[in-house]
Design an enzyme around this catalytic site. Structure first.
Site, PDB file in Angstrom:
ATOM      1  CG  LEU A 157     -27.385  43.056 -95.745  1.00 41.14           C
ATOM      2  CD1 LEU A 157     -26.135  43.388 -94.920  1.00 41.14           C
ATOM      3  CD2 LEU A 157     -28.483  42.539 -94.819  1.00 41.14           C
ATOM      4  CG  ASP A 158     -33.696  47.937 -96.079  1.00 41.29           C
ATOM      5  OD1 ASP A 158     -34.560  47.940 -96.953  1.00 41.29           O
ATOM      6  OD2 ASP A 158     -33.534  48.871 -95.270  1.00 41.29           O
ATOM      7  N   PRO A 159     -30.859  49.259 -96.801  1.00 36.67           N
ATOM      8  CG  PRO A 159     -31.177  51.076 -98.237  1.00 36.67           C
ATOM      9  CD  PRO A 159     -31.688  49.690 -97.951  1.00 36.67           C
ATOM     10  CG  LEU A 160     -33.200  49.732 -90.808  1.00 36.94           C
ATOM     11  CD1 LEU A 160     -32.948  51.038 -90.072  1.00 36.94           C
ATOM     12  CD2 LEU A 160     -34.647  49.275 -90.608  1.00 36.94           C
ATOM     13  CD  GLU A 195     -29.722  47.755-102.196  1.00 36.90           C
ATOM     14  OE1 GLU A 195     -28.969  46.835-102.443  1.00 36.90           O
ATOM     15  OE2 GLU A 195     -29.329  48.851-101.793  1.00 36.90           O
TER      16      GLU A 195
END
Length: 411
Positions: free
Chosen positions: A78-81, A260
């Site tokens: 999963l993206d940091p956002l 990511e």
């Protein structure tokens, strides 16, 4: 150690915003390694290494002296956002994480209209603006139809996809165009619906304040000219473009240094946590991303955009609304789907620009955000007396599920 239960398996952890997936693994490791719950696992691993040392004399000393950590991995970056479900394997459970590569995932995302950034989301720099006064809920409902079913999706033109050993965004930072074009990839969207519509002035979702430097915009425009010429969505079954609206805008993608992809990475690689953020990935084709994502090559015709979206919302004399509309959507998608690409393409389909403001993965396979089915990240700092019983329960339930599945398969 004799008779003590060794806990291993698969569980779901809630990943908070601004934390990488690798950070979550390291956090788990820091709490699991010194814990009573995983002490039997550590002792068993040490004993196994001692027994194997006599059979592997050449490597025995190095392996015997190596620090023993609990083996932990995750099954889908999963993206940091983004927030939400991060499927995690412990011990032998890491071997099952590849099973989550091909499974469907459900996301909720907030899309804000009127601007595009170099990361397709609110943490990037603005590279283009577009009109948005004409964007309505009804228009969004109609536009979403072309993204349902089996479609071909173009990855972001600035992304972590690798072309001849170099990431796309690295070419951009060097002021170069990639040597080859990236082909659209087949994905499936089994559900795509509006959860909530936000009229201008009724929400707090905003564009980022920082504009990309002119030199970055210059590189971006070269890539955007190619992107503007591409259809918004193509049927994977017929291989023909779906009905489109205006193609007046696009965006670029420049991941953060350690970004990511929030699009579900068909990455789900697993294994022991390492000192850096890298996660081993299966090799597929020459064009791939850091998350084991392969990308075939195409050579599409390149045409110049016939209209740019230098629009009035940045003009003090503009008739545009003071705040753009936004929409919260939910989608169930196959592996390899880029959620932020959907946000970008939705803005493009509406003759505007768009970026992703929020993202949450609410389901991966059978794992959901239900409080009794997921380990809260904050529970780790509360101590083993809080997280220990929960993790034990999750791993016991996983073991029971495996036994049920094995019996069902043999009957």
């Amino acid at each position: 150690m004799s008779g003590e239960k060794i806990y291993e398996g698969v569980l779901a952890v809630y990943k908070p915003q601004s934390v990488t997936s690798a950070d979550v693994i390291r956090k788990l490791q820091s709490h699991f390694k010194p814990s009573e719950l995983f002490r039997p696992w550590i002792e068993h691993e040490r004993a196994e290494r001692a027994r194997s040392s006599s059979r592997e004399a050449k490597f025995s000393r190095k392996r015997r002296n190596k620090n023993v950590d609990v083996k932990i991995g995750h099954g889908g970056t999963l993206d940091p956002l983004a927030t939400g479900v991060l499927v995690t394997g412990v011990g032998k459970g890491t071997k099952q994480l590849n099973d989550f590569l091909g499974c469907k995932k459900t996301y909720e995302a907030v899309v804000v209209f009127g601007a595009e950034t170099d990361s397709y989301d609110r943490v990037g720099k603005i590279v283009r603006r577009g009109p948005y006064a004409h964007v309505t809920r009804e228009g969004v409902e109609k536009a979403l139809a072309q993204f349902r079913g089996k479609i071909m999706q173009h990855p972001p033109v600035f992304s972590a996809l690798k072309v001849k050993g170099k990431k796309l965004y690295e070419y951009a930072r060097e002021g170069q165009l990639p040597p080859i074009e990236i082909q659209a990839r087949p994905v499936e969207v089994s559900n795509l619906e509006i959860l909530e519509w936000y009229e201008p002035g009724t929400h707090e979702h905003k564009w980022p304040e920082e504009e990309a430097p002119e030199e970055e915009k210059s590189v971006a425009e070269k890539l955007l000219a190619k992107d503007d010429a591409l259809p918004v969505a193509v049927s994977a079954e017929e291989g023909q473009p779906e009905k489109q609206v205006l193609e007046t805008s696009s965006a670029t993608k420049r991941p953060a240094e350690s970004q990511e992809e929030e699009k579900e990475q068909p990455t789900a690689t697993t294994t022991e946590v390492t000192p850096d953020d890298s996660v081993p990935a299966p090799k597929k084709q020459k064009v791939s991303d850091d998350a084991a994502q392969d990308a075939p090559v195409e050579q599409p015709a390149v045409t110049e955009t016939t209209e740019t979206t230098e629009t009035s919302e940045s003009n003090p004399g503009s008739n545009e609304l003071p705040q753009p509309p936004a929409v919260k959507i939910t989608m169930t998608v196959s592996s390899g789907f880029y959620v932020r690409s959907l946000a970008h393409d939705l803005g493009k389909a509406l003759g505007s620009c768009a970026l992703m403001s929020e993202l949450s993965r609410t389901r991966q396979a059978d794992f959901t955000l239900d409080s009794d089915k997921i380990l809260e990240y904050k529970d780790l700092d509360a101590g083993e007396e809080v997280w220990g019983p929960k993790v034990q329960g999750f791993l016991e339930e996983w073991e029971k599920k495996r036994e049920r599945d094995a019996k069902a398969g043999s009957s």
